[in-house]
Design an enzyme around this catalytic site. Structure first.
Site, PDB file in Angstrom:
ATOM      1  N   HIS A 143     -18.401  -5.570  15.210  1.00  0.00           N
ATOM      2  CA  HIS A 143     -17.241  -5.256  14.617  1.00  0.00           C
ATOM      3  C   HIS A 143     -17.056  -6.548  13.597  1.00  0.00           C
ATOM      4  CE1 HIS A 143     -13.243  -3.835  13.609  1.00  0.00           C
ATOM      5  NE2 HIS A 143     -12.659  -5.222  13.774  1.00  0.00           N
ATOM      6  N   GLU A 157     -15.590 -12.000  19.734  1.00  0.00           N
ATOM      7  CA  GLU A 157     -16.493 -10.917  19.906  1.00  0.00           C
ATOM      8  C   GLU A 157     -17.916 -11.420  20.672  1.00  0.00           C
ATOM      9  OE1 GLU A 157     -17.461  -8.447  16.592  1.00  0.00           O
ATOM     10  OE2 GLU A 157     -18.556  -7.004  17.850  1.00  0.00           O
ATOM     11  N   PHE A 165      -6.100  -3.979  15.200  1.00  0.00           N
ATOM     12  CA  PHE A 165      -4.765  -4.694  15.364  1.00  0.00           C
ATOM     13  C   PHE A 165      -3.962  -3.913  16.292  1.00  0.00           C
ATOM     14  CE2 PHE A 165      -3.657  -6.942  10.861  1.00  0.00           C
ATOM     15  CZ  PHE A 165      -4.599  -7.832  11.063  1.00  0.00           C
ATOM     16  N   HIS A 177     -14.665  -4.404   4.650  1.00  0.00           N
ATOM     17  CA  HIS A 177     -13.810  -3.795   6.034  1.00  0.00           C
ATOM     18  C   HIS A 177     -13.318  -2.554   5.750  1.00  0.00           C
ATOM     19  CE1 HIS A 177     -12.064  -3.292   9.724  1.00  0.00           C
ATOM     20  NE2 HIS A 177     -11.602  -4.290   9.785  1.00  0.00           N
ATOM     21  N   CYS A 189      -8.335  -0.576  13.075  1.00  0.00           N
ATOM     22  CA  CYS A 189      -9.618  -0.684  12.756  1.00  0.00           C
ATOM     23  C   CYS A 189     -10.666  -0.160  13.582  1.00  0.00           C
ATOM     24  CB  CYS A 189      -9.976  -2.007  12.114  1.00  0.00           C
ATOM     25  SG  CYS A 189      -8.718  -2.591  11.070  1.00  0.00           S
ATOM     26  N   LYS A 246     -20.374  -5.562   7.989  1.00  0.00           N
ATOM     27  CA  LYS A 246     -19.058  -5.753   7.149  1.00  0.00           C
ATOM     28  C   LYS A 246     -19.423  -6.997   5.995  1.00  0.00           C
ATOM     29  CE  LYS A 246     -15.314  -4.297  10.105  1.00  0.00           C
ATOM     30  NZ  LYS A 246     -16.175  -3.837  11.298  1.00  0.00           N
TER      31      LYS A 246
END
Lengths: 412, 87
Positions: A307, A318, A400, A341, A167, A336
């Site tokens: 994010h 975050e 990831f 996403h 991502c 998002k």
């Protein structure tokens, strides 16, 4: 000219997203509080009794925009890359003669690549045999396919690259564009991300990892970053592409300039294959590196485009990283909530949103943020857009694998 | 050359059918698919598309086009001749 003297500016933007078929419609829908999340109509949802029955799906299908024969030769992830890059290239005022091909590069990342092609062709092999497998199978499923097709169309010869960092891919592409221009390897780089893998196996796999929202009865409320009621991300599809160039090159050709990519930072967590470090150590190092490389004082960062994917653990981690690297003053948003996403396209689309926030002096609201998680100790824009003059803004992207990318933008 | 009931030759039918396949696969207007045209040089069809065209032609005309034969089919006319002879 040393790399410190080279400035990187943004001259063109392109996108196709669940909120709109281009940048303007996406931006307008974001500010208007629209959601791109809709019920999944595909037959495989019922066939496999998948727990997730929603996705953030493109509002303009790329096959409606591209000529039929061109579309049939491209995986959907490549289709969206081509659609967005054509918009960005035209928006930048470029044509076949504006830059030497040897000074033009393309960097387009994707998280998954041509999953739909792989599955479709595997079905054909299983049911009808070798003869029915398309000879275009490999160029359609390879994760460098979106970059390669954009590169081929523009005849870019300084380099064509395809970062794959889940991502963070789209943001990493923009980071590499910055590095190429700074290193003097290119004058113009077309960079961003593309993703289109809303199909059974990614949905099944993400579901099994318990990372996705199952708020199926309220699709438009499913993606809710920073809200106490968040229960996972919503899978989306789309592409975001920007044209980056050396400032002196852009100015010499009289290009309009949206803003400046002042600095970039990348790091890795070295922590876990999917979970973020709850202390946000790696993420904060990426953010700090972006500010350092851009010569930006943390006190001047007015905004972070997060994010935050709407997962219970990730969103809070975050904010810990942001506090560590910047402080408690930046105003946050999480696009998002509206976009879902977009995986490998997310960082690129959200970088575009960040650039527009600086240009227009407005931060879009985080959709569905009704009750801020008390663990979030920062100011997150909710309910409606907030007008705010920005001297610098940061866009975060994490993937990831523990990939962290931060992009620091400043006004033109 | 055999003639069907409507006075159309078999090779004319093959040409028309092949032109439909070329239009579907490569986007070349069927009217432009004429016997003297080279697939590669005139119609700008690449080797990947030729494989698709061959598979569809095999299904449509009930003919086998092995790879070594496919390599010899330079023009539309070559293909029509091969298909007409082997169907």
């Amino acid at each position: 000219m040393s790399s410190n003297d080279i400035e990187v500016v943004i001259t063109g933007l392109g996108a196709t997203t669940p909120l709109g078929g281009d940048v303007t419609s996406t931006w307008d829908a974001l500010l208007a509080g629209k959601s791109g999340v809709r019920p999944l109509e595909a037959d495989w949802v019922a066939r496999f009794d998948l727990p997730v029955k929603i996705a953030s799906q493109l509002i303009v299908d790329p096959t409606e925009v591209l000529p039929r024969v061109e579309a049939r030769r491209l995986d959907r992830s490549e289709q969206v890359a081509i659609v967005a890059s054509r918009q960005a290239w035209a928006d930048a005022g470029h044509n076949d003669d504006t830059v030497e091909k040897e000074r033009l590069a393309v960097i387009v990342g994707t998280g998954i690549g041509g999953a739909i092609t792989l599955l479709t062709q595997d079905d054909l092999l299983e049911t009808q045999g070798l003869r029915k497998v398309s000879p275009l199978t490999v160029p359609m499923l390879m994760p460098n396919g979106p970059a390669a097709h954009v590169g081929l169309e523009l005849k870019a010869k300084a380099g064509v690259h395809a970062p794959v960092s889940a991502c963070a891919s789209g943001a990493e592409a923009i980071a590499w564009a910055f590095r190429m221009i700074k290193a003097g390897e290119a004058d113009v780089v077309v960079a961003g991300g593309a993703e289109a893998c809303i199909t059974a196996i990614p949905v099944a796999g993400f579901s099994q990892a318990r990372t996705m929202s199952t708020r199926n009865d309220e699709p438009e409320k499913a993606s809710r970053p920073f809200d106490v009621g968040r229960d996972g991300f919503v899978l989306g599809e789309g592409a975001g592409i920007m044209v980056l160039e050396r400032r002196d090159f852009a100015e010499a050709r009289g290009a309009k300039i949206y803003g400046r990519l002042a600095g970039i930072g990348t790091s890795a967590d070295g922590y876990h294959i999917t979970a973020p470090d709850p202390e946000g150590v790696g993420q904060s190092r990426a953010i700090a590196a972006a500010l350092r490389s851009g010569g930006i004082d943390p006190a001047d960062v007015g905004h972070v485009n997060c994010h935050a994917t709407s997962t219970p653990v990730g969103d809070v981690a975050e904010t810990v990283a942001i506090r560590k690297a910047i402080g408690d003053h930046p105003v946050l948003t999480a696009p998002k909530g509206a976009l879902g996403h977009l995986l490998g396209a997310a960082g690129a689309v959200e970088a575009i949103v960040t650039v527009l926030s600086i240009r227009d002096g407005v931060v879009p609201q985080t959709l569905n943020l009704d009750n801020l998680d008390p663990a979030v100790l920062l100011d997150v824009v909710a309910n409606e857009p907030r007008k705010i003059k920005l001297d610098a803004a940061v866009n975060d992207s994490f993937g990831f694998g523990g990939h962290n990318v931060a992009l620091a933008f400043t006004p033109a | 050359m055999s003639i069907d009931g409507k006075g159309t030759s078999v090779s004319d039918n093959v040409l028309a059918g092949l032109a439909e396949i070329v239009e579907e696969v490569a986007g070349v207007a069927a009217d432009d698919v004429t016997a003297e045209k080279s697939f590669v040089d005139d119609l700008d069809i690449d080797s990947l598309s030729m494989v698709e065209i061959a598979v569809q032609a095999e299904d449509k005309f009930g003919v086998k086009i092995p790879d070594d034969e496919l390599a010899n089919l330079k023009t539309v006319g070559d293909a029509v001749k091969y298909i007409t002879a082997n169907a």
